[in-house]
Design an enzyme around this catalytic site. Structure first.
Site, mmCIF file in Angstrom:
data_model
loop_
_atom_site.group_PDB
_atom_site.id
_atom_site.type_symbol
_atom_site.label_atom_id
_atom_site.label_comp_id
_atom_site.label_asym_id
_atom_site.label_seq_id
_atom_site.Cartn_x
_atom_site.Cartn_y
_atom_site.Cartn_z
ATOM 1 N N TYR A 102 -0.945 5.997 1.731
ATOM 2 C CA TYR A 102 -1.841 7.135 1.587
ATOM 3 C C TYR A 102 -3.309 6.672 1.575
ATOM 4 C CZ TYR A 102 1.930 10.387 0.007
ATOM 5 O OH TYR A 102 3.037 11.198 -0.090
ATOM 6 N N GLY A 103 -3.488 5.408 1.209
ATOM 7 C CA GLY A 103 -4.844 4.888 0.967
ATOM 8 C C GLY A 103 -5.741 4.867 2.190
ATOM 9 N N THR A 155 -1.838 1.309 -7.548
ATOM 10 C CA THR A 155 -0.516 1.061 -8.141
ATOM 11 C C THR A 155 -0.044 -0.389 -8.025
ATOM 12 O OG1 THR A 155 0.304 1.859 -6.015
ATOM 13 C CG2 THR A 155 0.481 3.365 -7.886
ATOM 14 N N CYS A 179 0.046 7.509 -8.110
ATOM 15 C CA CYS A 179 -0.792 6.992 -7.025
ATOM 16 C C CYS A 179 -2.280 7.239 -7.313
ATOM 17 C CB CYS A 179 -0.380 7.720 -5.742
ATOM 18 S SG CYS A 179 -1.268 7.205 -4.282
ATOM 19 N N ASN A 180 -3.067 6.187 -7.253
ATOM 20 C CA ASN A 180 -4.516 6.333 -7.467
ATOM 21 C C ASN A 180 -5.166 7.172 -6.377
ATOM 22 O OD1 ASN A 180 -6.267 4.368 -9.484
ATOM 23 N ND2 ASN A 180 -4.131 3.770 -9.248
ATOM 24 N N THR A 181 -4.681 7.010 -5.144
ATOM 25 C CA THR A 181 -5.296 7.739 -4.038
ATOM 26 C C THR A 181 -5.083 9.239 -4.212
ATOM 27 O OG1 THR A 181 -4.823 5.813 -2.648
ATOM 28 C CG2 THR A 181 -5.444 7.831 -1.514
ATOM 29 N N SER A 223 3.026 7.150 -3.171
ATOM 30 C CA SER A 223 3.170 7.030 -1.729
ATOM 31 C C SER A 223 4.338 6.120 -1.364
ATOM 32 C CB SER A 223 1.876 6.458 -1.153
ATOM 33 O OG SER A 223 1.552 5.266 -1.836
HETATM 34 N N1 DGL Z 1 -0.168 4.092 -4.168
HETATM 35 C C1 DGL Z 1 -1.431 3.817 -3.536
HETATM 36 C C2 DGL Z 1 -2.552 3.861 -4.586
HETATM 37 O O1 DGL Z 1 -2.326 3.647 -5.758
HETATM 38 C C3 DGL Z 1 -1.431 2.472 -2.830
HETATM 39 C C4 DGL Z 1 -0.574 2.444 -1.598
HETATM 40 C C5 DGL Z 1 -1.034 3.386 -0.513
HETATM 41 O O2 DGL Z 1 -2.107 3.190 0.072
HETATM 42 O O3 DGL Z 1 -0.331 4.342 -0.265
HETATM 43 O O4 DGL Z 1 -3.671 4.130 -4.245
#
Ligand code: DGL
Length: 261
Positions: free
Chosen positions: A38-39, A180, A69-71, A7
């Site tokens: 994105y979260g 991240t 990205c985890n989300t 993101s």
């Molecule tokens: N990259 C997002 C994650 O790892 C964190 C930042 C976001 O919320 O976009 O979930």
């Protein structure tokens, strides 16, 4: 090239792990700064963005995609695997495997609201190691704190203590840094959760899986060893990204503006 998307900035933690574990391979990175975070967004919107981000990387010659990205890993990886005919790596499952292998039975997970409310870590752990107990907590203030460089501030430690309090009460022995940005807060998180808790950084195990995959797929490995510089693209102003990339990767990178979708 190995395509990596996030993101925004945070996926640089995954890119830097690729540089460390897979020297000689070329990376094309896309950070969707214009639409970050994105979260906090709905699953459908995150999926739509993920589709566009992956299409962008393919258009730049990516032969493999790593979803940093985890989300997105929580909401959209199955969809991406259905829609794209190239290997797609994500960060949740490698972290779950690592946590399952090191825990004595109580695992904590921290991440964005989107990741935590998706319940992905609980589901995957249940499939892999049903006896492990998981407690999870969303830590929405961590991302802006990292992006503002507030890592050493006393306020950040106070916030971390408050977020992690329920996990201390749950006596977790292992904590997955399910976002991240959180590896940058490693020392603060360590202070807040206590020295004995093992910290799992999904980036390390994700890239370790990629290393293993490439070792078994030499043709693909050759295809991502193309000569040339790594390429970095972001979907809005590049200056902050350039600054953070210099700090986080320890080197200057050339960043170009681009849009996905
Ligand atoms: N990259 C997002 C994650 O790892 C964190 C930042 C976001 O919320 O976009 O979930």
């Amino acid at each position: 090239m190995i395509g990596v998307f996030d993101s925004g900035l945070g996926g640089l933690t995954v890119a830097s792990e690729i540089f460390r574990q897979l020297p000689g391979r070329r990376v094309v990175y896309f950070g969707d700064i214009a639409r970050t975070p994105y979260g906090t967004k709905s699953r459908d919107l995150v999926r739509r963005y993920a589709q566009q981000d992956a299409e962008f990387l393919l258009s730049k010659g990516a032969k493999i995609i790593v979803v940093a990205c985890n989300t997105v890993s929580a909401h959209g990886v199955e969809m991406l695997r259905q829609n794209f005919d190239i290997p797609i790596f994500e960060v949740v499952m490698p972290a779950v495997r690592r946590a399952a292998s090191v825990t004595r039975g109580r695992v904590g997970v921290i991440g964005t609201r989107g990741t935590i409310s998706s319940g992905i870590y609980e589901r995957k752990m249940l499939q892999l190691s049903p006896q492990v107990r998981i407690n999870s907590v969303a830590c929405p203030l961590f991302v802006p704190l990292v992006e503002e460089g507030w890592i050493g501030h006393s306020e950040t430690l106070s916030i971390a203590k408050e977020y992690l309090h329920p996990l201390r009460l749950a006596r977790i022995d292992t904590l997955i840094l399910g976002c991240t940005h959180y590896p940058f807060l490693r020392s603060v998180i360590r202070q807040a959760i206590g020295g004995q808790v093992k910290l799992v950084d999904p980036a390390q195990d994700t890239v370790a899986e990629l290393v293993d995959y490439l070792a078994h797929n030499p043709g693909l490995d050759a295809a991502v060893r193309t000569p040339g510089q790594h390429e970095f693209y972001v979907s809005d102003r590049t200056e902050h990204f350039v600054e953070m990339a210099k700090e986080w990767l320890g080197t200057e990178v050339v960043v170009q503006a681009a849009t996905a979708g």
